[in-house]
Design a protein around this motif. Structure first.
Motif, PDB file in Angstrom:
ATOM      1  N   GLY A 188       0.696  -1.228  -0.043  1.00 28.56           N
ATOM      2  CA  GLY A 188       0.015   0.152  -0.060  1.00 28.56           C
ATOM      3  C   GLY A 188       0.908   1.397  -0.120  1.00 28.56           C
ATOM      4  O   GLY A 188       1.979   1.219   0.159  1.00 28.56           O
ATOM      5  N   LYS A 227       3.956   1.773   2.397  1.00 27.15           N
ATOM      6  CA  LYS A 227       4.172   0.517   3.146  1.00 27.15           C
ATOM      7  C   LYS A 227       5.070  -0.420   2.358  1.00 27.15           C
ATOM      8  O   LYS A 227       4.715  -0.610   0.963  1.00 27.15           O
ATOM      9  N   ALA A 228       6.086  -0.986   2.718  1.00 30.97           N
ATOM     10  CA  ALA A 228       6.875  -1.665   2.161  1.00 30.97           C
ATOM     11  C   ALA A 228       6.163  -2.973   1.780  1.00 30.97           C
ATOM     12  O   ALA A 228       5.328  -3.664   2.603  1.00 30.97           O
ATOM     13  N   PRO A 229       6.519  -3.533   0.482  1.00 32.70           N
ATOM     14  CA  PRO A 229       5.995  -4.561  -0.153  1.00 32.70           C
ATOM     15  C   PRO A 229       5.786  -6.051   0.774  1.00 32.70           C
ATOM     16  O   PRO A 229       6.859  -5.962   1.538  1.00 32.70           O
ATOM     17  N   LEU A 230       4.604  -6.683   0.921  1.00 34.27           N
ATOM     18  CA  LEU A 230       4.625  -7.824   1.913  1.00 34.27           C
ATOM     19  C   LEU A 230       4.710  -8.927   0.686  1.00 34.27           C
ATOM     20  O   LEU A 230       3.782  -9.030  -0.133  1.00 34.27           O
ATOM     21  N   PHE A 231       5.470 -10.047   0.918  1.00 29.60           N
ATOM     22  CA  PHE A 231       5.738 -11.093   0.016  1.00 29.60           C
ATOM     23  C   PHE A 231       5.120 -12.478   0.351  1.00 29.60           C
ATOM     24  O   PHE A 231       4.789 -12.698   1.536  1.00 29.60           O
ATOM     25  N   GLY A 232       4.501 -13.151  -0.732  1.00 32.14           N
ATOM     26  CA  GLY A 232       4.045 -14.606  -0.493  1.00 32.14           C
ATOM     27  C   GLY A 232       5.273 -15.465  -0.124  1.00 32.14           C
ATOM     28  O   GLY A 232       6.403 -15.044  -0.436  1.00 32.14           O
TER      29      GLY A 232
END
Lengths: 111, 113
Positions: free
Chosen positions: A95, A98-103
């Motif tokens: 978002g 916001k730092a990206p959140l990984f799968g």
């Protein structure tokens, strides 16, 4: 809890075949990304999206297409898979600010 | 374009040793600098974020610092444990770029008991 879910987790494909990697996020993030990870290269951006209906080329888009049919889902498509596309693929969502959140990743082998 | 260089491909330490990983970057805008950690079989997860405003970040015993003069940023930990064994990536993101990350090549840390 924030989550990014990838499927399948492992895939074996034949050269010239079509491969679709799927990603779903429950974070209500506008931005989604596809990266590939190869030893010595870190993670490299293939495609990204800033909202439903949008797809943009990243740094290494050749041989890949992407689709963002909804806020939650982002797919990576290999129309004609080649052995050079054997790699681990990661989807991420992020978002504003916001730092990206990984799968957890998809391990793809193209034989 | 933006780039990040992370030259230490592999680091092997013993428990309680000091860890230092260095990255250099190149960008024409003001970046936010991040460290991600990737444990075996998992995706990368954010460890620390450093902005040009605060110059330093601390989390889980790790400390990240940033040097604008040398366009470098560092990750350090005073005393590593076996559980810190993982791959560490530095990355940068520039404002207005939809939070796209540019990654370094990664440093594989092995900590021996």
């Amino acid at each position: 809890e924030a989550a990014v879910t990838q499927s399948p987790r492992n895939k074996v494909a034949v050269t010239g075949g079509k491969v679709t990697l799927s990603c779903n996020q429950t974070n209500n993030h506008n931005n989604m990304y596809w990266y590939r990870q190869d030893t010595g290269h870190g993670l490299r951006l293939i495609h990204y999206s800033y909202g439903a209906g949008s797809t943009e080329k990243g740094d290494i888009p050749d041989g890949y297409k992407a689709s963002r049919p909804s806020q939650e889902n982002f797919s990576l498509i290999l129309e004609l898979a080649t052995p050079s596309q054997t790699s681990v693929y990661f989807c991420a969502s992020g978002g504003t600010g916001k730092a990206p959140l990984f799968g957890e990743g998809t391990r793809l082998s193209v034989l | 374009g933006d780039s990040v260089t992370q030259k230490q491909g592999q680091v092997t330490l013993s428990e309680d040793d000091f860890l230092f990983i260095n990255c250099t970057y190149s960008t024409t805008t003001y970046p936010t600098l991040l460290w991600y950690v990737q444990y075996l079989g998992q995706g990368p997860q954010l460890l620390l974020k450093v902005t040009t405003a605060n110059n330093k970040g601390i989390s889980r015993g790790f400390e990240a610092t940033y040097d604008k003069g040398t366009t470098s940023f560092h990750l350090q930990k005073a005393s590593v444990q076996e559980s810190d064994s993982a791959v560490y990536f530095c990355a940068l993101v520039v404002s207005g770029s939809f939070n796209k990350l540019t990654f370094g090549a990664g440093t594989r840390l092995a900590v021996c008991p």
